[in-house]
Design a protein around this motif. Sequence first.
Motif, PDB file in Angstrom:
ATOM      1  N   ALA A   5       0.824  -1.202   0.000  1.00  0.00           N
ATOM      2  CA  ALA A   5       0.000   0.000   0.000  1.00  0.00           C
ATOM      3  C   ALA A   5       0.862   1.257   0.000  1.00  0.00           C
ATOM      4  O   ALA A   5       0.401   2.330  -0.339  1.00  0.00           O
ATOM      5  CB  ALA A   5      -0.915   0.001   1.216  1.00  0.00           C
ATOM      6  N   LYS A   6       2.124   1.143   0.395  1.00  0.00           N
ATOM      7  CA  LYS A   6       3.024   2.299   0.421  1.00  0.00           C
ATOM      8  C   LYS A   6       3.318   2.751  -1.004  1.00  0.00           C
ATOM      9  O   LYS A   6       3.529   1.945  -1.892  1.00  0.00           O
ATOM     10  CB  LYS A   6       4.331   1.899   1.109  1.00  0.00           C
ATOM     11  CG  LYS A   6       5.300   3.050   1.234  1.00  0.00           C
ATOM     12  CD  LYS A   6       6.556   2.608   1.931  1.00  0.00           C
ATOM     13  CE  LYS A   6       7.565   3.729   1.926  1.00  0.00           C
ATOM     14  NZ  LYS A   6       8.865   3.302   2.361  1.00  0.00           N
ATOM     15  N   LEU A   7       3.313   4.041  -1.213  1.00  0.00           N
ATOM     16  CA  LEU A   7       3.541   4.572  -2.546  1.00  0.00           C
ATOM     17  C   LEU A   7       5.007   4.554  -2.914  1.00  0.00           C
ATOM     18  O   LEU A   7       5.875   4.864  -2.112  1.00  0.00           O
ATOM     19  CB  LEU A   7       3.026   6.007  -2.640  1.00  0.00           C
ATOM     20  CG  LEU A   7       1.529   6.199  -2.473  1.00  0.00           C
ATOM     21  CD1 LEU A   7       1.195   7.680  -2.577  1.00  0.00           C
ATOM     22  CD2 LEU A   7       0.746   5.402  -3.477  1.00  0.00           C
ATOM     23  N   SER A  39       3.143   6.003  -8.139  1.00  0.00           N
ATOM     24  CA  SER A  39       2.674   5.032  -7.145  1.00  0.00           C
ATOM     25  C   SER A  39       3.221   3.649  -7.434  1.00  0.00           C
ATOM     26  O   SER A  39       3.748   3.385  -8.519  1.00  0.00           O
ATOM     27  CB  SER A  39       1.140   4.967  -7.153  1.00  0.00           C
ATOM     28  OG  SER A  39       0.688   4.395  -8.368  1.00  0.00           O
ATOM     29  N   ASP A  40       3.054   2.751  -6.460  1.00  0.00           N
ATOM     30  CA  ASP A  40       3.406   1.356  -6.675  1.00  0.00           C
ATOM     31  C   ASP A  40       2.592   0.789  -7.826  1.00  0.00           C
ATOM     32  O   ASP A  40       3.100   0.027  -8.641  1.00  0.00           O
ATOM     33  CB  ASP A  40       3.138   0.527  -5.414  1.00  0.00           C
ATOM     34  CG  ASP A  40       4.167   0.760  -4.319  1.00  0.00           C
ATOM     35  OD1 ASP A  40       5.168   1.469  -4.564  1.00  0.00           O
ATOM     36  OD2 ASP A  40       3.973   0.215  -3.223  1.00  0.00           O
ATOM     37  N   ILE A  67      10.926  -9.477 -13.967  1.00  0.00           N
ATOM     38  CA  ILE A  67      11.257  -8.087 -13.677  1.00  0.00           C
ATOM     39  C   ILE A  67      10.937  -7.864 -12.203  1.00  0.00           C
ATOM     40  O   ILE A  67       9.833  -8.168 -11.749  1.00  0.00           O
ATOM     41  CB  ILE A  67      10.433  -7.126 -14.548  1.00  0.00           C
ATOM     42  CG1 ILE A  67      10.782  -7.347 -16.026  1.00  0.00           C
ATOM     43  CG2 ILE A  67      10.680  -5.673 -14.134  1.00  0.00           C
ATOM     44  CD1 ILE A  67       9.849  -6.658 -16.987  1.00  0.00           C
ATOM     45  N   VAL A  68      11.918  -7.352 -11.470  1.00  0.00           N
ATOM     46  CA  VAL A  68      11.733  -7.078 -10.044  1.00  0.00           C
ATOM     47  C   VAL A  68      11.694  -5.563  -9.871  1.00  0.00           C
ATOM     48  O   VAL A  68      12.638  -4.869 -10.228  1.00  0.00           O
ATOM     49  CB  VAL A  68      12.872  -7.695  -9.196  1.00  0.00           C
ATOM     50  CG1 VAL A  68      12.636  -7.430  -7.719  1.00  0.00           C
ATOM     51  CG2 VAL A  68      12.994  -9.187  -9.471  1.00  0.00           C
ATOM     52  N   VAL A  69      10.580  -5.066  -9.358  1.00  0.00           N
ATOM     53  CA  VAL A  69      10.408  -3.634  -9.137  1.00  0.00           C
ATOM     54  C   VAL A  69      10.894  -3.298  -7.731  1.00  0.00           C
ATOM     55  O   VAL A  69      10.440  -3.884  -6.752  1.00  0.00           O
ATOM     56  CB  VAL A  69       8.919  -3.216  -9.294  1.00  0.00           C
ATOM     57  CG1 VAL A  69       8.773  -1.712  -9.105  1.00  0.00           C
ATOM     58  CG2 VAL A  69       8.374  -3.665 -10.636  1.00  0.00           C
ATOM     59  N   ILE A  70      11.823  -2.352  -7.640  1.00  0.00           N
ATOM     60  CA  ILE A  70      12.433  -1.934  -6.380  1.00  0.00           C
ATOM     61  C   ILE A  70      12.229  -0.428  -6.223  1.00  0.00           C
ATOM     62  O   ILE A  70      12.485   0.331  -7.165  1.00  0.00           O
ATOM     63  CB  ILE A  70      13.955  -2.226  -6.377  1.00  0.00           C
ATOM     64  CG1 ILE A  70      14.252  -3.677  -6.748  1.00  0.00           C
ATOM     65  CG2 ILE A  70      14.598  -1.824  -5.059  1.00  0.00           C
ATOM     66  CD1 ILE A  70      13.850  -4.690  -5.726  1.00  0.00           C
ATOM     67  N   GLU A  76      11.369  -4.188  -2.181  1.00  0.00           N
ATOM     68  CA  GLU A  76      10.800  -4.852  -3.341  1.00  0.00           C
ATOM     69  C   GLU A  76       9.300  -4.574  -3.377  1.00  0.00           C
ATOM     70  O   GLU A  76       8.585  -4.837  -2.418  1.00  0.00           O
ATOM     71  CB  GLU A  76      11.056  -6.349  -3.291  1.00  0.00           C
ATOM     72  CG  GLU A  76      10.542  -7.071  -4.512  1.00  0.00           C
ATOM     73  CD  GLU A  76      10.858  -8.543  -4.516  1.00  0.00           C
ATOM     74  OE1 GLU A  76       9.937  -9.330  -4.792  1.00  0.00           O
ATOM     75  OE2 GLU A  76      12.020  -8.910  -4.228  1.00  0.00           O
ATOM     76  N   VAL A  77       8.829  -4.072  -4.505  1.00  0.00           N
ATOM     77  CA  VAL A  77       7.433  -3.701  -4.675  1.00  0.00           C
ATOM     78  C   VAL A  77       6.651  -4.817  -5.369  1.00  0.00           C
ATOM     79  O   VAL A  77       5.514  -5.110  -5.024  1.00  0.00           O
ATOM     80  CB  VAL A  77       7.327  -2.390  -5.497  1.00  0.00           C
ATOM     81  CG1 VAL A  77       5.881  -2.050  -5.821  1.00  0.00           C
ATOM     82  CG2 VAL A  77       8.005  -1.244  -4.753  1.00  0.00           C
TER      83      VAL A  77
END
Length: 83
Positions: A5-7, A39-40, A67-70, A76-77
């Motif tokens: 939930a964190k942006l 945002s995430d 693909i790892v979103v950081i 890690e998102v």
Amino acid sequence: MMISAKLCGGGGNEPMPTCYFDIKDGVPVRDKSGLELVSDGAAIAHSKILADEMRREKPKGHPALQIVVIDESGREVHRERIY
């Protein structure tokens, strides 16, 4: 799927933090420039677009490729499988 939930991006008048899109199939290829996103959710949507583009460019690939979103804090998102 991990969604927070964190942006990833800032709110209000704050500058938008940078999100990074690493490519990983064991050993990661680090995204050194990143992308400023609001945002995430926007970062996750962008990772899905990147995965689609990679599948179109190379229809057959390693099944573990993702693909790892950081976010800029190193959190890690999301992980998006490419194949």
